[in-house]
Enzyme design. Structure first.
Site, PDB file in Angstrom:
ATOM      1  N   CYS A 169     -38.806 -10.547  11.959  1.00 42.88           N
ATOM      2  CA  CYS A 169     -38.569 -10.068  13.429  1.00 42.88           C
ATOM      3  C   CYS A 169     -39.260  -9.127  13.710  1.00 42.88           C
ATOM      4  O   CYS A 169     -39.060  -7.828  13.229  1.00 42.88           O
ATOM      5  CB  CYS A 169     -36.879 -10.357  13.537  1.00 42.88           C
ATOM      6  SG  CYS A 169     -36.483  -9.777  15.306  1.00 42.88           S
TER       7      CYS A 169
ATOM      8  N   CYS B 194     -38.250  -1.198  26.255  1.00 43.18           N
ATOM      9  CA  CYS B 194     -38.511  -2.301  27.031  1.00 43.18           C
ATOM     10  C   CYS B 194     -38.141  -2.063  28.376  1.00 43.18           C
ATOM     11  O   CYS B 194     -37.120  -1.321  28.808  1.00 43.18           O
ATOM     12  CB  CYS B 194     -37.753  -3.440  26.465  1.00 43.18           C
ATOM     13  SG  CYS B 194     -37.977  -4.967  27.515  1.00 43.18           S
TER      14      CYS B 194
ATOM     15  N   CYS C 204     -28.771  -5.480  26.408  1.00 41.61           N
ATOM     16  CA  CYS C 204     -29.271  -5.155  24.957  1.00 41.61           C
ATOM     17  C   CYS C 204     -29.587  -3.561  24.857  1.00 41.61           C
ATOM     18  O   CYS C 204     -29.666  -3.113  25.921  1.00 41.61           O
ATOM     19  CB  CYS C 204     -30.930  -5.992  25.418  1.00 41.61           C
ATOM     20  SG  CYS C 204     -32.050  -5.298  24.139  1.00 41.61           S
TER      21      CYS C 204
HETATM   22  N1  SAH Z   1     -37.650  -9.656  24.854  1.00 39.54           N
HETATM   23  C1  SAH Z   1     -37.548 -10.703  24.574  1.00 39.54           C
HETATM   24  C2  SAH Z   1     -37.564 -10.547  22.881  1.00 39.54           C
HETATM   25  C3  SAH Z   1     -36.690  -9.448  22.378  1.00 39.54           C
HETATM   26  S1  SAH Z   1     -35.050  -9.673  22.490  1.00 39.54           S
HETATM   27  C4  SAH Z   1     -36.163 -11.429  25.044  1.00 39.54           C
HETATM   28  O1  SAH Z   1     -35.458 -10.828  25.821  1.00 39.54           O
HETATM   29  O2  SAH Z   1     -36.102 -12.870  24.858  1.00 39.54           O
HETATM   30  C5  SAH Z   1     -34.501 -10.794  21.438  1.00 39.54           C
HETATM   31  C6  SAH Z   1     -33.218 -11.720  21.483  1.00 39.54           C
HETATM   32  O3  SAH Z   1     -32.103 -10.889  21.379  1.00 39.54           O
HETATM   33  C7  SAH Z   1     -33.169 -12.101  23.050  1.00 39.54           C
HETATM   34  O4  SAH Z   1     -32.615 -13.346  23.147  1.00 39.54           O
HETATM   35  C8  SAH Z   1     -32.051 -11.054  23.527  1.00 39.54           C
HETATM   36  O5  SAH Z   1     -31.349 -11.691  24.646  1.00 39.54           O
HETATM   37  C9  SAH Z   1     -31.263 -10.949  22.308  1.00 39.54           C
HETATM   38  N2  SAH Z   1     -30.368  -9.707  22.381  1.00 39.54           N
HETATM   39  C10 SAH Z   1     -30.490  -8.979  23.026  1.00 39.54           C
HETATM   40  N3  SAH Z   1     -29.432  -7.911  23.116  1.00 39.54           N
HETATM   41  C11 SAH Z   1     -28.476  -8.705  22.360  1.00 39.54           C
HETATM   42  C12 SAH Z   1     -27.196  -8.275  21.835  1.00 39.54           C
HETATM   43  N4  SAH Z   1     -26.587  -7.262  22.161  1.00 39.54           N
HETATM   44  N5  SAH Z   1     -26.676  -9.303  21.123  1.00 39.54           N
HETATM   45  C13 SAH Z   1     -26.960 -10.339  20.823  1.00 39.54           C
HETATM   46  N6  SAH Z   1     -28.227 -10.639  21.040  1.00 39.54           N
HETATM   47  C14 SAH Z   1     -29.078  -9.803  21.870  1.00 39.54           C
HETATM   48 FE1  SF4 Z   2     -36.137  -6.320  26.937  1.00 42.10          FE
HETATM   49 FE2  SF4 Z   2     -33.665  -6.493  25.440  1.00 42.10          FE
HETATM   50 FE3  SF4 Z   2     -33.912  -7.798  27.756  1.00 42.10          FE
HETATM   51 FE4  SF4 Z   2     -35.536  -8.630  25.565  1.00 42.10          FE
HETATM   52  S1  SF4 Z   2     -33.406  -8.508  25.691  1.00 42.10           S
HETATM   53  S2  SF4 Z   2     -36.218  -8.535  27.820  1.00 42.10           S
HETATM   54  S3  SF4 Z   2     -35.698  -6.641  24.584  1.00 42.10           S
HETATM   55  S4  SF4 Z   2     -34.069  -5.521  27.555  1.00 42.10           S
END
Ligand code: SAH
Ligand code: SF4
Length: 384
Positions: free
Chosen positions: A106, A113, A120
């Site tokens: 990963c 971001c 997130c």
């Molecule tokens: N920015 C992209 C890729 C990075 S995040 C995106 O948002 O898809 C990768 C994955 O982790 C995404 O599906 C995101 O929604 C998830 N994710 C983010 N924060 C999380 C959390 N606290 N618990 C579980 N999954 C989370």
């Molecule tokens: Fe950015 Fe986190 Fe949202 Fe993915 S889930 S777009 S890394 S803020």
């Protein structure tokens, strides 16, 4: 002093053009790529089948350099996490998840971001900068060398720095699911994806390389043409009102546009479905009403739903749905014929699970401040 050219940042086209500029034939680019990416060479004197003068030329102006590792942790379940220094007090994380039939890496695409999703932890840190292609591929290069070294050491009973051999598949899958929104760093991410697919580099199939996006519609269309790999879309809510509160980008690219882009992508995609990721947030998006709304969405596109247990962190103010709730939600979807999986959480003991990747980000925006304020605003749907 002139800056050295980092060969980790050049995909096949760029390397071939560079090698031609130096006055060498295209096959030299392929040889060089194999040394760098397959054999994991970090020095030019290792490249014994390249002519001495070519090696000297490379030595004088090039380097093979990954970001420095700050920490490396190994979980009791075998999951590994590296924290890489990407300069100016920014650090990004990379995670390797071994399973019986595959090994998934990963990778991060940005320091921080700017999408600022509510759930997130990367999003809460704000944004500093895009990673370069060399920094993105550097994560793969280093992880592979590191895993090979420890496996070699285990096999040989020594601590030798065993070199990666060709055609190994310790890392069989790569997912752009680390820190950052890959489609907002498109120009650096696409050459990195091309290197992952390149037979002279990492040679992964398109189905085993996944871009995960929060839904940057115009770049979904560009990716379809430029480098169609597997696509995962972070859905997380089945209606615009709720989704906009969780993922602010939804105001710009609402669900109807996102689903339409996903349908267009399917004409090019290596798989005949899109994966929708759906984080389970207690009482926010996990009720029967939400499941029924989600079923309506799945009628508009060939897709699979991947339910992700929310990984809590203090600043989010959000709570993970109970296991029983996740099961009920999954059952409603499956009873309606929707292909549904529940993601296993791995690497919990080293904070390596999804959304826990925090690294270190020197925010150059006001996002982290704004996120602090937002966490007290309750998430409420207008239309119940
Ligand atoms: N920015 C992209 C890729 C990075 S995040 C995106 O948002 O898809 C990768 C994955 O982790 C995404 O599906 C995101 O929604 C998830 N994710 C983010 N924060 C999380 C959390 N606290 N618990 C579980 N999954 C989370
Ligand atoms: Fe950015 Fe986190 Fe949202 Fe993915 S889930 S777009 S890394 S803020």
């Amino acid at each position: 002093m002139n800056e050295r050219l980092n060969l980790l940042g050049l995909d096949n086209d760029a390397l071939t053009a560079q090698v031609a500029e130096w006055g060498h034939k295209p096959f030299r680019a392929k040889q060089l790529a194999r040394w760098v990416h397959q054999r994991g060479a970090s020095r030019f004197d290792q490249m014994t089948d390249l002519a001495k003068d070519f090696r000297a030329q490379l030595e004088s102006c090039c380097e093979i350099s990954t970001p420095e590792v700050i920490t490396r942790k190994i979980s009791s379940d075998g999951t590994r996490k590296w924290l890489f220094d990407v300069g100016n007090n920014n650090a990004v994380e990379t995670v390797f998840i071994p399973e019986d039939d595959r090994g998934t890496l990963c990778i991060s695409s940005q320091a921080g971001c700017a999408v600022a999703c509510r759930f997130c932890s990367t999003g809460h840190q704000g944004f500093n900068r895009n990673l370069t292609t060399a920094e993105i591929i550097g994560q793969l290069w280093h992880a592979r060398a590191d895993i090979m070294a420890s496996q070699g050491a285990a096999r040989l009973g020594t601590s030798s720095n065993a070199q990666a051999t060709e055609n190994d598949r310790i890392i069989s899958n790569v997912v752009m699911m680390g820190m950052g929104e890959p489609l907002l760093n498109y120009d650096q991410v696409v050459p990195a994806l091309k290197l992952m697919l390149d037979d002279n580099a990492y040679g992964l199939s398109r189905r085993r390389v996944t871009v995960s996006t929060s839904g940057v519609v115009p770049f979904i269309d560009r990716l379809a043409k430029d480098c169609p790999v597997a696509l995962a879309v972070s859905l997380h809510a089945p209606n615009d009102d709720l989704r906009s509160q969780l993922i602010p980008l939804n105001k710009k690219y609402p669900l109807a546009e996102l689903i339409a882009a996903c349908n267009r992508y399917l004409d090019y995609a290596p798989r005949d479905f899109i994966t929708f990721e759906y984080i389970m947030l207690d009482n926010i998006n996990d009720t029967e009403k939400h499941a029924l709304e989600l079923i309506e969405i799945t009628k508009q596109i060939r897709c699979k739903i991947n339910l992700i247990p929310f990984n809590p962190f203090p600043e989010s103010g959000l709570v993970r749905s109970s296991n029983a709730r996740v099961k009920q939600f999954a059952q409603i979807l499956m009873d309606a014929g929707v292909v549904t999986t529940v993601r296993k959480t791995r690497g919990d003991d080293i904070d390596a699970a999804c959304g826990q990747l925090a690294g270190e980000v020197k925010d150059r925006t006001k996002i982290s401040e704004r996120m602090q304020l937002r966490k007290t605003i309750p998430i409420k749907e207008e239309r119940m």
